[in-house]
Design a protein around this motif. Sequence first.
Motif, mmCIF file in Angstrom:
data_model
loop_
_atom_site.group_PDB
_atom_site.id
_atom_site.type_symbol
_atom_site.label_atom_id
_atom_site.label_comp_id
_atom_site.label_asym_id
_atom_site.label_seq_id
_atom_site.Cartn_x
_atom_site.Cartn_y
_atom_site.Cartn_z
ATOM 1 N N ALA A 1 9.464 31.012 81.366
ATOM 2 C CA ALA A 1 8.117 30.421 81.412
ATOM 3 C C ALA A 1 7.127 31.264 80.619
ATOM 4 O O ALA A 1 6.259 30.730 79.912
ATOM 5 N N LEU A 2 7.242 32.582 80.709
ATOM 6 C CA LEU A 2 6.341 33.462 79.957
ATOM 7 C C LEU A 2 6.546 33.304 78.453
ATOM 8 O O LEU A 2 5.568 33.213 77.680
ATOM 9 N N LEU A 3 7.793 33.251 77.998
ATOM 10 C CA LEU A 3 8.069 33.073 76.567
ATOM 11 C C LEU A 3 7.578 31.707 76.091
ATOM 12 O O LEU A 3 7.038 31.584 74.977
ATOM 13 N N CYS A 4 7.769 30.686 76.919
ATOM 14 C CA CYS A 4 7.330 29.337 76.532
ATOM 15 C C CYS A 4 5.816 29.283 76.351
ATOM 16 O O CYS A 4 5.324 28.758 75.345
ATOM 17 N N LEU A 5 5.057 29.828 77.291
ATOM 18 C CA LEU A 5 3.604 29.793 77.176
ATOM 19 C C LEU A 5 3.108 30.691 76.057
ATOM 20 O O LEU A 5 2.108 30.374 75.398
ATOM 21 N N GLN A 6 3.801 31.786 75.824
ATOM 22 C CA GLN A 6 3.383 32.666 74.736
ATOM 23 C C GLN A 6 3.584 31.998 73.379
ATOM 24 O O GLN A 6 2.815 32.239 72.437
ATOM 25 N N LEU A 7 4.590 31.133 73.266
ATOM 26 C CA LEU A 7 4.823 30.406 72.019
ATOM 27 C C LEU A 7 3.955 29.158 71.917
ATOM 28 O O LEU A 7 3.503 28.807 70.822
ATOM 29 N N ALA A 8 3.722 28.466 73.047
ATOM 30 C CA ALA A 8 2.980 27.207 73.011
ATOM 31 C C ALA A 8 1.478 27.401 73.179
ATOM 32 O O ALA A 8 0.691 26.633 72.612
ATOM 33 N N LEU A 9 1.066 28.397 73.943
ATOM 34 C CA LEU A 9 -0.363 28.634 74.203
ATOM 35 C C LEU A 9 -0.699 30.101 73.947
ATOM 36 O O LEU A 9 -1.117 30.819 74.876
ATOM 37 N N PRO A 10 -0.538 30.588 72.753
ATOM 38 C CA PRO A 10 -0.815 32.008 72.526
ATOM 39 C C PRO A 10 -2.297 32.320 72.703
ATOM 40 O O PRO A 10 -3.167 31.685 72.119
ATOM 41 N N GLY A 11 -2.567 33.304 73.570
ATOM 42 C CA GLY A 11 -3.942 33.712 73.812
ATOM 43 C C GLY A 11 -4.760 32.747 74.641
ATOM 44 O O GLY A 11 -5.980 32.918 74.753
ATOM 45 N N GLN A 12 -4.148 31.728 75.232
ATOM 46 C CA GLN A 12 -4.894 30.722 75.990
ATOM 47 C C GLN A 12 -4.466 30.645 77.453
ATOM 48 O O GLN A 12 -4.713 29.655 78.131
ATOM 49 N N PHE A 13 -3.810 31.661 77.934
ATOM 50 C CA PHE A 13 -3.415 31.688 79.344
ATOM 51 C C PHE A 13 -3.451 33.128 79.832
ATOM 52 O O PHE A 13 -3.452 34.080 79.050
ATOM 53 N N SER A 14 -3.513 33.251 81.139
ATOM 54 C CA SER A 14 -3.509 34.561 81.788
ATOM 55 C C SER A 14 -2.230 34.718 82.602
ATOM 56 O O SER A 14 -1.598 33.730 82.995
ATOM 57 N N LEU A 15 -1.885 35.959 82.849
ATOM 58 C CA LEU A 15 -0.647 36.282 83.547
ATOM 59 C C LEU A 15 -0.977 36.960 84.869
ATOM 60 O O LEU A 15 -1.854 37.828 84.935
ATOM 61 N N SER A 16 -0.301 36.535 85.906
ATOM 62 C CA SER A 16 -0.491 37.118 87.231
ATOM 63 C C SER A 16 0.873 37.452 87.806
ATOM 64 O O SER A 16 1.704 36.552 88.002
ATOM 65 N N TYR A 17 1.114 38.729 88.051
ATOM 66 C CA TYR A 17 2.370 39.161 88.657
ATOM 67 C C TYR A 17 2.276 39.000 90.161
ATOM 68 O O TYR A 17 1.332 39.462 90.797
ATOM 69 N N CYS A 18 3.257 38.343 90.713
ATOM 70 C CA CYS A 18 3.223 37.994 92.130
ATOM 71 C C CYS A 18 4.634 38.092 92.692
ATOM 72 O O CYS A 18 5.596 37.619 92.066
ATOM 73 N N ALA A 19 4.761 38.712 93.856
ATOM 74 C CA ALA A 19 6.060 38.827 94.523
ATOM 75 C C ALA A 19 6.102 38.025 95.812
ATOM 76 O O ALA A 19 6.986 38.247 96.641
ATOM 77 N N ASN A 20 5.179 37.091 95.974
ATOM 78 C CA ASN A 20 5.110 36.278 97.182
ATOM 79 C C ASN A 20 5.245 34.810 96.817
ATOM 80 O O ASN A 20 4.255 34.156 96.479
ATOM 81 N N PRO A 21 6.452 34.246 96.866
ATOM 82 C CA PRO A 21 6.616 32.823 96.524
ATOM 83 C C PRO A 21 5.890 31.891 97.475
ATOM 84 O O PRO A 21 5.704 30.717 97.154
ATOM 85 N N ASP A 22 5.472 32.389 98.648
ATOM 86 C CA ASP A 22 4.773 31.523 99.590
ATOM 87 C C ASP A 22 3.416 31.074 99.067
ATOM 88 O O ASP A 22 2.833 30.113 99.593
ATOM 89 N N LEU A 23 2.880 31.750 98.053
ATOM 90 C CA LEU A 23 1.630 31.299 97.442
ATOM 91 C C LEU A 23 1.810 29.988 96.685
ATOM 92 O O LEU A 23 0.850 29.270 96.450
ATOM 93 N N SER A 24 3.051 29.692 96.302
ATOM 94 C CA SER A 24 3.340 28.447 95.604
ATOM 95 C C SER A 24 3.528 27.328 96.603
ATOM 96 O O SER A 24 4.167 27.515 97.649
ATOM 97 N N PRO A 25 2.977 26.134 96.335
ATOM 98 C CA PRO A 25 3.174 25.010 97.267
ATOM 99 C C PRO A 25 4.642 24.659 97.474
ATOM 100 O O PRO A 25 5.005 24.171 98.550
ATOM 101 N N SER A 26 5.473 24.874 96.481
ATOM 102 C CA SER A 26 6.893 24.574 96.618
ATOM 103 C C SER A 26 7.701 25.765 97.117
ATOM 104 O O SER A 26 8.898 25.644 97.352
#
Length: 388
Positions: free
Chosen positions: A36-61
């Motif tokens: 996902a990081l490589l995809c966004l870096q190629l498709a949206l360079p400089g237009q997204f932010s990165l957040s490191y997270c070790a808690n999958p419970d923050l995701s609805p899924s």
Amino acid sequence: MNESKLSPSLASRDVVLHVWPKHADVLSFDAGSVAALLCLQLALPGQFSLSYCANPDLSPSGQLPLLTHGLYHASGLSSILAYVRRLHYARHLDAGLSSVQAAQLTARIAHVESSYGDLVNHMLYSLQENWVDVTRPALVSMLPVPQRYYVPHRIRASHKARLEAVELWDVPEEEEDSEEPRRVVFGRRKKHKPEPEAHHFKKTFEREKVAEKARALFDVYDRLLGDHRFFMGSEIPTTLDVVFAAHSHLLLSLRLPDPLVTCALESYPRLVSHCHAVLSAAFPPNAPSPPTLQQNWLTSLRSLIERRYRLWRWGFIAGSLLATVGYLYFALSVLLVQDGRVLRLGAGGGEPADDEDEDEADGDAGAAAEAAGEHGEPEDEDEDEEAA
């Protein structure tokens, strides 16, 4: 893509990618997060932010990676790829492919995620030496208290069922060198018992089956790559290139003690070069890295709770020790004041100390009186004789 009820910490107007934290030289400790990081870096360079997270419970899924864009979210690699394609200002990685090639690309991506993903998970979670020395310590370092005590084993158990189904679980470890045939048990050197020849043959056969599965997979994609830099003869990395390189990146960058599949990958120089080419295209030498979000109020609150939990834990231990010492001290020697008399608790049943002293004083006085009486009678007789 439906609206989701996200917490205020995740709701943002900018595109934010939440991935597993990085470890050592890997971009993220998860193949899907790296893709996902490589995809966004190629498709949206400089237009997204990165957040490191070790808690999958923050995701609805309940899984990472997670992409948030305002009140919209996409969890999982396939949902993220589909959402990025819908953005009108995003670069379409598969734009130059025909309809037939696009259909083949989708099938190959699913094949890579299942087959190559099983091999990577086998290396990280199935082989005991890699799990003890690399995977578990890495997960423990990423997780807060108290999740670090049970989440790593829960993650490993979640991969066990699938790896058992594809015969990639409980594969024996690599043989130890014959130069160290003994081990230490209770401070003594114990001789290593040689294993039966049949068991040794079984271990070698099972490890060879895993290596054969890896070579069969790498043969297919090595022929597909051919002399091109990327799959399908594309000039830029396609989605297939991104997904395949993400898995190779984990194997090549992690220093695993048992490099069973890594050795098979390194025997294909073109696939190794392909991984480096995709990483170079996504992160050119002079290109800035995506900005990393600083800690928000939610993560700050979590760190505060963790710090207080640590203080409470040590405070409880110190209080318990202090109470134990105090109890032992007062149980052995405790002075109680009752009715103006001091009572000493001991093995004698708790007799009053003042009564004992009075009895001893009365006894001494009586003995002195008796002694005086015995010596006093002759003196009286002498006095009567002198008076007469």
